[in-house]
Motif scaffolding. Structure first.
Motif, mmCIF file in Angstrom:
data_model
loop_
_atom_site.group_PDB
_atom_site.id
_atom_site.type_symbol
_atom_site.label_atom_id
_atom_site.label_comp_id
_atom_site.label_asym_id
_atom_site.label_seq_id
_atom_site.Cartn_x
_atom_site.Cartn_y
_atom_site.Cartn_z
ATOM 1 N N UNK A 110 -39.806 166.593 -13.450
ATOM 2 C CA UNK A 110 -41.243 166.580 -13.709
ATOM 3 C C UNK A 110 -41.568 167.654 -14.742
ATOM 4 N N UNK A 111 -42.339 167.271 -15.738
ATOM 5 C CA UNK A 111 -42.738 168.191 -16.806
ATOM 6 C C UNK A 111 -44.265 168.227 -16.853
ATOM 7 N N UNK A 112 -44.819 169.419 -16.829
ATOM 8 C CA UNK A 112 -46.279 169.568 -16.840
ATOM 9 C C UNK A 112 -46.715 170.130 -18.187
ATOM 10 N N UNK A 113 -47.677 169.462 -18.814
ATOM 11 C CA UNK A 113 -48.273 169.993 -20.044
ATOM 12 C C UNK A 113 -49.765 170.224 -19.811
ATOM 13 N N UNK A 114 -50.160 171.488 -19.751
ATOM 14 C CA UNK A 114 -51.583 171.834 -19.658
ATOM 15 C C UNK A 114 -52.038 172.084 -21.095
ATOM 16 N N UNK A 115 -52.575 171.034 -21.710
ATOM 17 C CA UNK A 115 -52.773 171.054 -23.164
ATOM 18 C C UNK A 115 -53.792 172.076 -23.658
ATOM 19 N N UNK A 116 -53.438 172.724 -24.766
ATOM 20 C CA UNK A 116 -54.342 173.591 -25.524
ATOM 21 C C UNK A 116 -54.381 173.048 -26.958
ATOM 22 N N UNK A 117 -55.121 173.719 -27.813
ATOM 23 C CA UNK A 117 -55.289 173.161 -29.156
ATOM 24 C C UNK A 117 -54.093 173.452 -30.054
ATOM 25 N N UNK A 118 -53.903 172.621 -31.029
ATOM 26 C CA UNK A 118 -52.877 172.783 -32.044
ATOM 27 C C UNK A 118 -53.504 172.478 -33.376
#
Lengths: 179, 346
Positions: B100-108
């Motif tokens: 399981x991979x979690x991405x808590x997205x922020x800006x790029x």
């Protein structure tokens, strides 16, 4: 069906986010739906801090408060930023020790309470957030004092439990204040 | 049922422990750091191993190894850190291992900023690493769903022997809501492929993604594509509100919460508006788009990514509009209402 859209704001170190967490926790203990959205960023002690808290009888759609029923402002920048988002007829609670003069809207209810002064006189400056919460509870009647007590107990770490009585005293000082 | 006020990041961590997480490796990055912080504090008690790795690349490769040993493994990060993990993700897919991979997205792009974003949609659903692959991607929109989807994610990963991603954003990670906590009944999955030691009783199990011979590489790729076809058929998840509305909003994650608020306002202004909220952004819930809507409005915290999938599904039957916000600010009810009125009036 009742919903309280609350914004708590001030500078980092005043316990803004802690206050939001406490209110949300107590609201949950009252059996309400709650959400708490803190500002997060590079701000530390002295920087700008705010959090959005919603306490509602119904499911909460967006956790973002764009129109507030209540704004608690504990610094001049916080007041300037959030006074405009108070709904017409809403409530603005200002720490009048931090904000000595300002232009206030005449279509909202303004409550001025020298929370920092009260906290400094009776215990210590870090308790000013509790005085502000007390002032809010005396106006909107939520969360219940019983749930606040349970929440303070729960959120205080073991080695800080000795602060419980002072926290409650400051909360009640805020509730009893008549400006 | 036990109820607790938690941050989204903490809810994922607690759910992972209860789902049987036995290995975590990661590297701190805002706005997901409470997740490893929580695990660092609580994983030892549950008999797991927590490692703060020296880098994101190292962390994903440690997860690769742990998954190969047949235990439940997870890593988490936020956008720039997830970019670093792409090579490892591709290898894990190629070796057919669950994690399981979690991405808590922020800006790029680049180091970007720490505020919420949905600009890693393409990376998550179209494949950020090399090769023909897919991950099942879950898109929660509440702290409770951060919890529920994490529990599901481990089962789905084991079922298909494929990484599963939880695609959240800075607000979902940071905000607090009440969560009903429960411990799932652990399903047993066949892990006879795991490298747990032969004890001289069986042939060696080999974890590998290298297939030099074209025929063998083709066999692997065909097997993966057959798997993705089954996943696409069986694992689509979606929430639909007002399916008969004239205008359907399409939103995932935190934006869907704002959209729900919009539905109330739209009703009071006599606008017929519904919502399609993909809970899986891959597989994309194609079934949800067989509506008679006169128009669609896709709303995202990016320059227009999911809208491409919406256009593929709608396939020209109705106009598909887009409203986005970049840079870390969140679309407001007013933004969306203004666009809806414009569409309704046109």
């Amino acid at each position: 069906m009742k919903t309280h859209n609350i914004i708590i704001s001030g500078f980092g170190g005043q316990g803004i986010v802690a206050a939001g967490r406490l209110i949300a926790f107590a609201g949950m203990t009252d059996g309400k739906k709650v959400s708490m959205l803190p500002s997060y960023g590079p701000e530390m002690r002295g920087g700008f801090a705010n959090c959005h808290v919603i306490i509602s009888d119904a499911d909460i759609a967006s956790p973002i408060v764009s129109q507030a029923d209540i704004v608690i402002a504990m610094s001049v920048p916080a007041l300037n930023k959030f006074q405009p988002v108070v709904k017409r007829g809403g409530i603005l609670i200002v720490d009048s020790h931090q904000v000595t003069h300002s232009d206030y809207r005449d279509d909202i209810r303004i409550i001025k309470i020298p929370a920092t002064r009260i906290a400094m006189d009776k215990s210590n400056v870090k308790m000013s957030n509790m005085v502000m919460i007390g002032a809010m509870i005396s106006v909107i009647g939520s969360p219940s004092l019983n749930s606040m007590a349970l929440s303070i107990r729960d959120l205080l770490p073991q080695h800080m439990q000795y602060l419980f009585d002072i926290e409650m005293e400051m909360l009640e000082a805020g509730m009893a204040f008549e400006g | 049922m036990e109820q607790k006020l938690m941050k989204g990041n903490e809810a994922i961590a607690e759910a992972a422990i209860r789902a049987g997480l036995k290995f975590y490796a990661g590297y701190p990055i805002t706005p997901q750091t409470e997740l490893p912080e929580y695990l660092a504090k609580h994983m030892e008690k549950s008999g797991g191993t927590f490692i703060q790795a020296e880098s994101e690349i190292s962390a994903i490769n440690m997860v690769y190894g742990a998954a190969g040993a047949g235990i439940r493994a997870m890593t988490s990060s936020s956008s720039p850190g997830i970019s670093l993990k792409q090579e490892g993700i591709s290898y894990i897919v190629g070796s057919e291992l669950p994690c399981v991979i979690v991405n808590v997205m922020r800006t790029g792009p680049g180091l970007g900023g720490i505020h919420p974003s949905q600009s890693d949609y393409f990376q998550a659903v179209k494949g950020g690493g090399h090769g023909d692959y897919k991950m099942l991607v879950l898109a929660p929109n509440s702290v409770q769903e951060m919890y529920d989807f994490t529990i599901d994610a481990f089962d789905i990963a084991d079922k298909y022997r494929n990484p599963v991603m939880i695609l959240a954003d800075g607000i979902l990670g940071q905000m607090m809501e009440a969560v009903n906590l429960y411990t799932p009944a652990t399903e047993k999955f066949d892990k006879s492929w795991a490298t747990t030691g032969t004890y001289k009783k069986r042939k060696h199990n080999i974890i590998n993604s290298l297939y030099i011979k074209p025929e063998e590489s083709e066999t692997l790729n065909k097997r993966l594509q057959a798997k993705y076809k089954i996943m696409a058929q069986n694992e689509q998840r979606v929430e639909i509100i007002n399916p008969d509305a004239d205008i359907m909003l399409v939103a995932f994650g935190i934006v869907a919460r704002v959209a729900k608020q919009v539905l109330d306002d739209a009703k009071s202004q006599n606008l017929s508006v519904g919502l399609i909220r993909p809970l899986t952004v891959w597989p994309f819930p194609s079934k949800a788009f067989k509506t008679a809507a006169k128009a669609y409005l896709t709303i995202e915290l990016n320059s227009g990514q999911m809208v491409e999938d919406v256009r593929l599904e709608v396939n020209g039957r109705a106009p598909v509009h887009f409203l986005g916000k970049m840079g870390g600010k969140v679309l407001t009810v007013d933004d969306i209402m203004a666009k809806l009125k414009q569409i309704a009036g046109a």
